[in-house]
Design an enzyme around this catalytic site. Structure first.
Site, PDB file in Angstrom:
ATOM      1  N   LYS A  99    -103.426 -18.207 -39.082  1.00 18.76           N
ATOM      2  CA  LYS A  99    -104.161 -17.782 -37.852  1.00 18.76           C
ATOM      3  C   LYS A  99    -105.347 -17.416 -37.962  1.00 18.76           C
ATOM      4  O   LYS A  99    -106.517 -17.754 -37.369  1.00 18.76           O
ATOM      5  CB  LYS A  99    -103.408 -17.007 -37.032  1.00 18.76           C
ATOM      6  CG  LYS A  99    -101.869 -17.613 -36.519  1.00 18.76           C
ATOM      7  CD  LYS A  99    -101.200 -16.335 -35.711  1.00 18.76           C
ATOM      8  CE  LYS A  99    -100.830 -15.283 -36.291  1.00 18.76           C
ATOM      9  NZ  LYS A  99     -99.683 -15.526 -37.290  1.00 18.76           N
ATOM     10  N   THR A 100    -105.412 -16.327 -38.818  1.00 14.54           N
ATOM     11  CA  THR A 100    -106.809 -15.702 -39.010  1.00 14.54           C
ATOM     12  C   THR A 100    -107.892 -16.543 -39.483  1.00 14.54           C
ATOM     13  O   THR A 100    -109.005 -16.694 -39.192  1.00 14.54           O
ATOM     14  CB  THR A 100    -106.743 -14.707 -40.031  1.00 14.54           C
ATOM     15  OG1 THR A 100    -105.884 -13.583 -39.370  1.00 14.54           O
ATOM     16  CG2 THR A 100    -108.031 -13.827 -40.349  1.00 14.54           C
ATOM     17  N   GLU A 126    -107.147 -15.086 -32.013  1.00 19.53           N
ATOM     18  CA  GLU A 126    -105.868 -15.295 -32.669  1.00 19.53           C
ATOM     19  C   GLU A 126    -104.771 -14.940 -31.605  1.00 19.53           C
ATOM     20  O   GLU A 126    -104.661 -13.922 -31.140  1.00 19.53           O
ATOM     21  CB  GLU A 126    -105.865 -14.268 -33.846  1.00 19.53           C
ATOM     22  CG  GLU A 126    -104.690 -14.432 -34.899  1.00 19.53           C
ATOM     23  CD  GLU A 126    -105.274 -13.536 -36.150  1.00 19.53           C
ATOM     24  OE1 GLU A 126    -104.244 -13.330 -36.749  1.00 19.53           O
ATOM     25  OE2 GLU A 126    -106.228 -13.469 -36.492  1.00 19.53           O
TER      26      GLU A 126
END
Length: 464
Positions: free
Chosen positions: A121-122, A165
């Site tokens: 995600k990051t 995110e």
């Protein structure tokens, strides 16, 4: 222009303001003109960055930190009910807002891209933030890590796009209403909140249900959990589904990934045409993250060629295979990997980038519940390294579980043929690693806890 300060957020107080998610929201509110305050357990560069934006940051938690005129108190799921500032908020009848609700309010009126998945995600959120900024679209973004270039995890932009995110760990990602949602993968994790894969899939389904009518779901065509999720949601009216990956059935199909040292060259088939671009970080998983970002941007109407070129400007996020330095011919790299899939991906990426180097890992398990469920798989992942030092479990928000220790990982690693050294006192790590490492070796500090602090100390020992 982006909206102003959401209602009731004019004077927010953040408990745990230095956290990756909390600090990002606080930064955006401060940049929009809110009177931000908060507290954190210890001093940090993040606390200083918030003060530079005009925020008041207290060190330590105390009832007196909460101003009488606070308009709300913002908390994450990690904040315990007996926190003195939370108790004081109840006494003053100050509204309590969950971090996810605060973030959702910041996205209001903007074209939101929400990036979800058990891993990646990051990185994917960061790739989009960098690329959109490079294209002068001036996005707002909130990320769970600091970008290597701008050095921040969040900013308030003047454009119409907000990239965020989306955290599945506590189901809070179900609060968002994105125009484009990305699902990178769906695996069992966060065992304190999810009892089964079926619960995980139900949670991700609820997330995709929140995509605005006419919006787009960008989802992996390769990963088994994502493929099952696609089958569950594909026929829902009002949502476009775009798959990406190496599978022949992918709408955005990865034709080839060619490693080039610490970068990759990626060729995709998109809209009947081949497109080749560079990903400036190593590893197949990061190349696939870039393809997901490409598909999401195209769904917003951004020309694929322009976006592909801009994605090459992404140079990494702190803690995601971040080079901390080199001493005595040994490179020290920091990895946030704490789930077996992430550990395997990062170790394979390093092996592919520097095939002739010995890889030494300092691994700190994260959470008792995760170690209980996935300790065997963590140990098996460590067998990909030439040698490992395994520390005690970093508890974060959890209390210990009977019988759950790092020995679960160590035993599994040794059973898989790994060379493992247990170490209960992490202050001894720099000396141990300095004694093991030889010129040409690569050292990875790995885990989601404070193992990241060891990189500079290892470099100091190697230098001396």
């Amino acid at each position: 222009m982006a909206p102003g300060i959401p209602a009731a957020m004019e004077r927010p107080h953040f408990i745990g303001i230095g956290g990756a998610g909390m600090s990002g929201i606080a930064k955006i509110l401060a940049q929009r003109g809110a009177k931000v305050a908060g507290s954190d357990a210890k001093e940090s560069g993040t606390a200083e960055a918030l003060r530079a934006l005009g925020a008041t940051v207290h060190i330590g938690h105390a009832a007196g930190n909460l101003a009488d005129d606070a308009s709300c108190v913002v908390v994450s799921s990690a904040i315990r009910p007996d926190n003195p500032e939370l108790v004081r908020a109840a006494e003053l009848s100050v509204p309590v807002v969950h971090r996810s609700d605060a973030l959702a309010s910041l996205m209001g009126g903007l074209r939101a891209i929400a990036v979800a998945g058990t891993h990646g995600k990051t990185t994917t959120t960061s790739m989009l933030a960098v690329a959109l900024t490079e294209l002068n679209l001036d996005p707002s973004y909130a990320i769970g890590g600091d970008l290597a270039g701008p050095g921040t995890n969040a900013t308030h932009g003047g454009g119409e796009i907000f990239v965020a995110e989306a955290d599945e760990s506590d189901r809070s990602f179900q609060k968002y209403d994105p125009e484009v949602a990305i699902v990178l993968n769906v695996e069992l994790d966060h065992h304190a909140n999810y009892a089964s894969m079926d619960e995980i899939h139900e949670s991700f389904e609820a997330f995709t249900d929140k995509i605005v009518p006419g919006g787009t779901l960008v989802i992996s065509a390769d990963q088994a959990g994502a493929v099952e999720l696609t089958a569950r949601v594909r026929d829902r009216a009002g949502t476009n589904v775009v798959t990406y990956g190496e599978a022949d059935s992918a709408d955005v199909r990865v034709h080839r990934i060619t490693p080039r040292g610490l970068t990759s060259e990626v060729t995709v088939l998109l809209g009947g045409k081949y497109l080749t671009f560079t990903v400036s970080v190593p590893g197949r998983h990061y190349a696939l993250n870039a393809v997901a970002a490409l598909a999401a941007g195209v769904a917003l109407g951004i020309p694929a060629h322009n976006l592909a070129s801009a994605l090459g400007k992404y140079t990494g996020v702190k803690r995601r295979l971040q080079l901390k330095g080199e001493a005595a011919g040994v490179q020290v790299i920091d990895s946030y990997a704490h789930h077996p899939t992430e550990m395997t991906a990062d170790l394979e990426a390093m092996r592919g980038a520097v095939a002739d180097a010995r890889i030494l890992v300092v691994f700190q398990p994260h959470l008792f519940s995760r170690t209980q469920e996935l300790g065997t798989e963590m140990g098996q992942a460590l067998a990909l390294a030439d040698a490992s030092v395994v520390l005690d479990i970093y508890p974060a928000r959890e209390d210990p579980l009977p019988g759950v220790t790092s020995e679960l990982i160590i035993d599994a690693a040794r059973a898989a043929g790994a060379d493992v050294t247990p170490l209960h006192d992490k202050t001894g790590v720099p000396g141990v690693i300095a004694g093991m490492a030889k010129p040409g070796d690569l050292v990875l500090t790995m885990g989601a806890g404070d193992v990241t602090d060891l990189g500079p100390q290892i470099l100091d020992h190697l230098s001396s």
